[in-house]
Write an enzyme that holds these catalytic residues in place. Structure first.
Site, PDB file in Angstrom:
ATOM      1  N   ASP A 181      66.470  30.137  46.100  1.00 13.97           N
ATOM      2  CA  ASP A 181      67.130  28.867  46.415  1.00 13.97           C
ATOM      3  C   ASP A 181      66.266  28.189  47.480  1.00 13.97           C
ATOM      4  O   ASP A 181      66.167  28.655  48.614  1.00 13.97           O
ATOM      5  CB  ASP A 181      68.550  29.150  46.915  1.00 13.97           C
ATOM      6  CG  ASP A 181      69.307  27.886  47.310  1.00 13.97           C
ATOM      7  OD1 ASP A 181      68.664  26.850  47.574  1.00 13.97           O
ATOM      8  OD2 ASP A 181      70.557  27.948  47.379  1.00 13.97           O
ATOM      9  N   LYS A 206      71.176  17.559  48.609  1.00 14.41           N
ATOM     10  CA  LYS A 206      70.674  17.575  49.990  1.00 14.41           C
ATOM     11  C   LYS A 206      69.444  16.663  50.095  1.00 14.41           C
ATOM     12  O   LYS A 206      69.530  15.518  49.710  1.00 14.41           O
ATOM     13  CB  LYS A 206      70.402  19.024  50.404  1.00 14.41           C
ATOM     14  CG  LYS A 206      71.557  19.985  50.083  1.00 14.41           C
ATOM     15  CD  LYS A 206      72.804  19.701  50.894  1.00 14.41           C
ATOM     16  CE  LYS A 206      74.025  20.465  50.393  1.00 14.41           C
ATOM     17  NZ  LYS A 206      73.874  21.905  50.318  1.00 14.41           N
TER      18      LYS A 206
HETATM   19  C1  LIG Z   1      74.399  22.831  49.399  1.00 14.48           C
HETATM   20  C2  LIG Z   1      73.703  24.064  49.000  1.00 14.48           C
HETATM   21  C3  LIG Z   1      73.930  24.656  47.752  1.00 14.48           C
HETATM   22  C4  LIG Z   1      74.928  24.117  46.765  1.00 14.48           C
HETATM   23  O1  LIG Z   1      74.598  22.861  46.336  1.00 14.48           O
HETATM   24  P1  LIG Z   1      75.729  21.788  45.869  1.00 14.48           P
HETATM   25  O2  LIG Z   1      74.889  20.684  45.332  1.00 14.48           O
HETATM   26  O3  LIG Z   1      76.501  21.438  47.094  1.00 14.48           O
HETATM   27  O4  LIG Z   1      76.553  22.471  44.846  1.00 14.48           O
HETATM   28  C5  LIG Z   1      73.224  25.795  47.434  1.00 14.48           C
HETATM   29  N1  LIG Z   1      72.350  26.335  48.295  1.00 14.48           N
HETATM   30  C6  LIG Z   1      72.102  25.795  49.505  1.00 14.48           C
HETATM   31  C7  LIG Z   1      71.134  26.436  50.400  1.00 14.48           C
HETATM   32  C8  LIG Z   1      72.774  24.648  49.899  1.00 14.48           C
HETATM   33  O5  LIG Z   1      72.539  24.127  51.112  1.00 14.48           O
END
Ligand SMILES: *Cc1c(COP(=O)(O)O)cnc(C)c1O
Length: 392
Positions: A181, A206
């Protein structure tokens, strides 16, 4: 004979003929496309012919976005999903089955932990949370059923940088895939696939979109796994909407500029906070004093991201006073906005983590996590000073 009003109203709209293309990307909200003949329909639906039939299976606005993310990550493919969590679901639903086992970092995003550790067991998929900074412990957690190892490039909120290359080697030795991620790094600073990651996840919600007005995610990876990914995305209904994809493509156009500016600001803010008496410690992988600095240089390069974590002397009471004073730095528990925001891990992202584990991570009531924006650095410093002044 004049046409009936109901026929005029219901007639499909068509773009008036124009010999040249628009310079900006149009939005294609069409749920379905018109096929010319039966063979073409079959070829389009089987993927033999490039094109579109039904929005859930793909549409131009998602493809514009996925093409750029695929290129940025140097992967064969990128699937755009309705959120970052939908991208995580897509990875799991396309790659795993009952009887499989997942190894996950204890420092994953809270909802990812919930999905992998609480939801998957209901589907017969076990998981083991582990400190993935410790390669020996990670190796010990991998068993003969492990099919997926999940880590974050930079983990929240203590900004630990994963040894992606080392973890990829461990995962592959055990016959498992490595999913990284990359949300806290962005494809501007890190391309995990270059270091051996098999699947790369971005929460587009984000900094990729960067304007706090879209929920989308992406899963990037090689051809070898893609047939299953494309099928799962359609069958489980995880795809994105054209309008959100269009907005995100517009945000992505300035992502590289924003990440550079915010990262430069973050380093200056981290150094400033280090000099302040009310601050007990500052966590930022770009500081030469950071334990993470060497690994961060290897994986992120010469910019270290826009997240800065610091701990105020005086615990939660101090955090509350800081938040009250720092009116120009709003308490918004997310990240990657245009302007600087702050979060308080103890009451938000890490509220479900037992207190002793939080303490072991170095988080207490005085811990504040900044998502540094692209304002002028002097404005951000002034905003933080407003908060620190409340503690004097
Ligand atoms: C926000 C976030 C997610 C999930 O993403 P969404 O678009 O809110 O579902 C996954 N991993 C990290 C590190 C995040 O900051």
């Amino acid at each position: 004979m004049a046409r009936r009003p109901d026929d005029i109203c219901a007639r499909p709209d068509r773009i008036p003929h124009c010999p040249i293309a628009p310079f900006a990307m149009p939005i294609y909200p069409a749920s379905v496309w018109e096929c010319e003949h039966t063979d073409q329909a079959e070829q389009l639906l089987s993927g033999e012919m490039q094109g579109y039939v039904y929005q859930r299976d793909g549409h131009p606005n998602a493809d514009v976005l996925s093409e750029k993310l695929r290129e940025l990550h140097q992967t064969d493919n990128a699937a755009i999903t309705s959120s970052g969590m939908a991208a995580m679901s897509l990875a799991v639903l396309s790659q795993l089955q009952a009887g499989d086992h997942v190894v996950l970092s204890k420092q994953l995003y809270g909802k990812s932990i919930q999905l992998l550790a609480s939801e998957l067991p209901r589907l017969g998929i076990d998981s083991t949370p582990v400190d993935t900074c410790d390669l020996t412990a990670t190796a010990a957690a991998i068993n003969e059923h492990t099919r997926l190892v999940v880590v974050e490039t930079v983990a929240n909120p203590m900004l630990k940088v994963a040894d992606i290359e080392g973890l990829a080697e461990l995962a592959h030795q055990g016959g498992s895939l490595l999913l990284v991620d990359n949300t806290f790094a962005s494809p501007v600073l890190c391309q995990p696939a270059r270091w051996g990651a098999d699947l790369v996840l971005e929460s587009i919600s984000k900094i990729v979109n960067g304007h706090s007005d879209v929920m989308l995610g992406a899963l990037c990876g090689p051809d070898a796994h893609w047939q299953r990914v494309a099928r799962a995305s359609s069958a489980w209904g995880l795809a994105s909407s054209p309008f959100d994809s269009w907005l995100a493509a517009r945000g992505l156009a300035t992502m590289a500029l924003r990440v550079e500016r915010a990262s430069d600001n973050a380093l200056r803010i981290a150094k400033h906070l280090e000099s302040r008496a009310q601050v007990a410690d500052v966590v930022y992988p770009g500081l030469a004093s950071s334990d993470e600095h060497q690994r961060a240089t290897k994986y992120l390069g010469d910019k270290f991201g826009w997240m800065v974590t610091f701990r105020l002397n005086g615990g939660r009471d101090a955090a509350n006073r800081f938040i009250q004073g720092a009116k120009r730095v709003p308490f918004c528990p997310s990240l990657g906005e245009l302007s600087t925001t702050l979060s308080h891990p103890e009451s938000t992202s890490h509220r479900a983590v037992p207190a002793c584990e939080r303490a072991a991570l170095g988080i207490d009531g005085g811990t504040i996590r900044l998502s540094v924006g692209i304002e002028s650095v002097d404005t951000i410093v002034a905003g933080l000073e407003d908060g620190l002044a409340y503690l004097a």
